[in-house]
Design a protein around this motif. Structure first.
Motif, short mmCIF file in Angstrom:
data_model
loop_
_atom_site.label_atom_id
_atom_site.label_comp_id
_atom_site.label_asym_id
_atom_site.label_seq_id
_atom_site.Cartn_x
_atom_site.Cartn_y
_atom_site.Cartn_z
N LEU B 39 0.86 -1.19 0.00
CA LEU B 39 0.00 0.00 0.00
C LEU B 39 0.89 1.24 0.00
CD1 LEU B 39 -2.90 1.10 0.25
CD2 LEU B 39 -2.57 1.09 2.74
N VAL B 40 0.72 2.07 -1.03
CA VAL B 40 1.52 3.30 -1.10
C VAL B 40 0.59 4.49 -0.91
CG1 VAL B 40 3.29 2.32 -2.56
CG2 VAL B 40 1.32 3.39 -3.62
N THR B 41 1.10 5.49 -0.23
CA THR B 41 0.28 6.66 0.03
C THR B 41 0.28 7.58 -1.18
OG1 THR B 41 2.14 7.89 0.95
CG2 THR B 41 0.82 6.55 2.49
N ARG B 42 -0.77 8.42 -1.21
CA ARG B 42 -0.87 9.37 -2.30
C ARG B 42 0.32 10.35 -2.26
NH1 ARG B 42 -6.46 12.38 -2.90
NH2 ARG B 42 -7.05 10.19 -3.12
N GLN B 43 0.72 10.68 -1.05
CA GLN B 43 1.83 11.63 -0.91
C GLN B 43 3.12 11.04 -1.50
OE1 GLN B 43 -0.27 10.88 1.56
NE2 GLN B 43 -1.32 12.85 1.86
N GLU B 44 3.32 9.77 -1.18
CA GLU B 44 4.53 9.12 -1.68
C GLU B 44 4.49 9.05 -3.21
OE1 GLU B 44 5.07 5.45 0.35
OE2 GLU B 44 6.94 4.98 -0.69
N PHE B 45 3.34 8.72 -3.75
CA PHE B 45 3.15 8.64 -5.19
C PHE B 45 3.47 10.00 -5.83
CE2 PHE B 45 1.89 7.27 -9.15
CZ PHE B 45 0.70 7.80 -9.64
N THR B 46 2.90 11.05 -5.21
CA THR B 46 3.11 12.39 -5.75
C THR B 46 4.58 12.79 -5.66
OG1 THR B 46 0.90 12.95 -4.94
CG2 THR B 46 2.31 14.78 -5.60
N ARG B 47 5.22 12.46 -4.54
CA ARG B 47 6.61 12.86 -4.34
C ARG B 47 7.53 12.20 -5.36
NH1 ARG B 47 10.68 10.60 -1.97
NH2 ARG B 47 9.41 8.96 -1.00
N ARG B 53 10.95 15.60 -9.36
CA ARG B 53 11.41 16.19 -10.61
C ARG B 53 11.16 17.69 -10.63
NH1 ARG B 53 7.67 14.00 -13.94
NH2 ARG B 53 8.63 14.92 -15.79
N GLY B 54 10.81 18.20 -9.49
CA GLY B 54 10.62 19.64 -9.37
C GLY B 54 9.25 20.10 -9.85
N LEU B 55 8.29 19.20 -9.98
CA LEU B 55 6.97 19.58 -10.46
C LEU B 55 5.98 19.61 -9.29
CD1 LEU B 55 6.85 17.33 -13.67
CD2 LEU B 55 7.31 19.78 -13.56
N VAL B 56 5.11 20.59 -9.35
CA VAL B 56 4.05 20.69 -8.35
C VAL B 56 2.75 20.41 -9.07
CG1 VAL B 56 2.86 22.22 -6.74
CG2 VAL B 56 5.34 22.37 -7.02
N VAL B 57 2.03 19.41 -8.57
CA VAL B 57 0.78 19.04 -9.22
C VAL B 57 -0.35 19.03 -8.20
CG1 VAL B 57 1.85 17.67 -11.05
CG2 VAL B 57 1.29 16.60 -8.86
N THR B 58 -1.56 19.10 -8.76
CA THR B 58 -2.74 19.10 -7.89
C THR B 58 -3.19 17.66 -7.68
OG1 THR B 58 -4.22 19.28 -9.77
CG2 THR B 58 -3.43 21.34 -8.78
N ASP B 59 -4.12 17.52 -6.71
CA ASP B 59 -4.69 16.19 -6.48
C ASP B 59 -5.43 15.70 -7.72
OD1 ASP B 59 -5.56 16.57 -2.94
OD2 ASP B 59 -3.69 16.08 -3.99
N ALA B 60 -6.01 16.65 -8.47
CA ALA B 60 -6.76 16.26 -9.67
C ALA B 60 -5.84 15.59 -10.69
CB ALA B 60 -7.43 17.49 -10.28
N THR B 61 -4.64 16.08 -10.80
CA THR B 61 -3.69 15.48 -11.74
C THR B 61 -3.35 14.07 -11.30
OG1 THR B 61 -2.76 17.66 -12.23
CG2 THR B 61 -1.42 15.75 -12.81
N VAL B 62 -3.15 13.91 -10.01
CA VAL B 62 -2.80 12.58 -9.49
C VAL B 62 -3.95 11.61 -9.74
CG1 VAL B 62 -2.23 11.27 -7.42
CG2 VAL B 62 -1.25 13.54 -7.77
N ARG B 63 -5.16 12.09 -9.47
CA ARG B 63 -6.32 11.21 -9.67
C ARG B 63 -6.49 10.88 -11.15
NH1 ARG B 63 -8.86 14.55 -5.76
NH2 ARG B 63 -9.80 15.81 -7.41
N GLN B 64 -6.25 11.85 -11.99
CA GLN B 64 -6.40 11.63 -13.43
C GLN B 64 -5.39 10.60 -13.92
OE1 GLN B 64 -5.55 14.96 -16.08
NE2 GLN B 64 -7.50 14.61 -17.12
#
Lengths: 159, 244
Positions: B39-47, B53-64
């Protein structure tokens, strides 16, 4: 489909290899020099022909240089030199070459029609000569030419 | 059902269908494959996939991204719940559904899966298949052509084989296989004519009788064994048998 294609390609290439072999042989023949001695042991005389054949481009262009000597039993000796520039063409057959002398230019010496000397001049040096020539390989790899079961001449050195 | 994923090329395949993933989707799938069964967290996935890679994304991007991955799984006939969203905790990639092709070192969960991964090979592109067929054709063709030429050479060139007959007066006489043994007169005739014609012994030590037919004799006269490349030879033909 693929196996059939491979069989067809192999059969075609086998035929190509079979058919092209004589021509490859001629193309790789290069230039050569051959020495021949013919002794005509006739009832009243002996005729000796010492000849050199210089062949170029495989079997297609030749220079014939012969020294003919007639020695009669009475001791009389006569000599003559014969020079010819000869062109031949060939066609491969199942077991040899069909060779035709299509060009013979007399450089020096008597004509082949000469009643005294003509018949001692190598027949290959006369225009119109036509014969089936066979190839023989001696130990060591060099080739000789001749008639069926009779090797007569060979390219024993390159020039 | 398993699918094959090549992290290097970003190709997702089920053996019959190949889909090229975008870079974003590819990174996401690599991350999940590296953590399959965990089980991986959303935060870990985003990080890992964006912030590193220096990118800041929204939760919507992660969900998409996750939504697109599930849609791709559906296209390659994987079940959508292969990649589960576990409430607000994170994501869980069920193990054994994605086989990796090299690059990322994720061990298969079982030998059965490994065997199934081995069975799933991406279909060969038509171009490579054509080149391979061409190469096989050329190889077969060359072998067949050489075989044809060899067979022709056997019929075209007659090998001459000689047997030693006698050595006399420092000359070695050999007879071709077509010349009969009972030809002693021939050897004497040839030797007499060589002497009569003043042929030097050094130039005629080896005499090979090639043909005999009544009064006709054909011979090869050499200074050394004919098998040697350096031997100098000339042919001698005798027509007639009047003087000897």
């Amino acid at each position: 489909m693929k196996p059939l294609l491979l069989v067809i390609v192999s059969a075609l290439m086998f035929g190509a290899g079979w058919g092209i072999f004589p021509h490859v042989l001629v193309m790789n023949a290069g230039d050569c020099k051959s020495e021949t001695t013919l002794i005509y042991d006739e009832p009243t005389r002996v005729v000796v022909s010492h000849a050199h054949w210089f062949s170029q481009y495989g079997v297609q262009e030749h220079f014939y240089l012969a020294h003919l000597k007639i020695l009669s039993d009475s001791g009389q000796a006569e000599t003559v030199l014969v020079n010819r520039n000869v062109g031949t063409r060939y066609a491969a057959t199942d077991s040899g070459f069909d060779v035709v002398t299509n060009r013979a230019f007399r450089v020096a010496g008597p004509e082949t029609s000469d009643p005294y000397w003509g018949r001692y001049i190598d027949p290959l040096a006369e225009k119109g000569f036509h014969a089936q020539i066979y190839l023989f390989r001696v130990p060591g790899g060099r080739l000789m030419t001749g008639y069926r079961n009779f090797p007569i001449a060979g390219c024993m050195a390159s020039h | 059902m398993t699918a094959l994923f090549c992290p290097e090329s970003g190709m997702l395949s089920n053996g019959t269908l190949q889909i090229m993933l975008t870079d974003q989707i590819k990174r996401g799938l690599i991350f999940f494959c590296q953590n399959e069964g965990v089980l991986v967290t959303r935060q870990e996935f985003t990080r890992v996939c964006w912030e590193s890679r220096g990118l800041v994304v929204t939760d919507a991007t992660v969900r998409q991204t996750v939504y697109r991955l599930r849609r791709l799984f559906r296209e390659v006939a994987l079940q959508e719940n292969v990649l589960e969203t576990r409430g607000k905790t994170g994501y869980f990639l069920a193990p054994g559904h994605i086989c990796l092709q090299a690059a990322v070192s994720v061990q298969p969960q079982s030998t059965a899966l490994a065997e199934e991964c081995d069975r799933i090979t991406p279909p060969e592109t038509p171009r490579w298949a054509l080149w391979r067929l061409l190469a096989v054709c050329v190889l077969c063709g060359v072998i067949a052509a050489v075989a044809g030429a060899c067979l022709r050479s056997r019929d075209f060139i007659t090998p001459l084989k000689y047997r030693h007959a006698v050595t006399q007066h420092d000359r070695h006489f050999y007879l071709a296989s077509t010349v009969p043994d009972n030809a002693p007169d021939v050897l004497a005739r040839v030797e007499r004519w060589l002497t009569w014609d003043d042929v030097r012994l050094s130039d005629s030590r080896y005499v090979y009788i090639n043909g005999v037919l009544e009064s006709y004799v054909s011979a090869l006269v050499c200074d050394s064994p004919v098998a040697l490349a350096s031997s100098r030879c000339h042919t001698l033909t005798i027509l007639g048998d009047n003087h000897w």
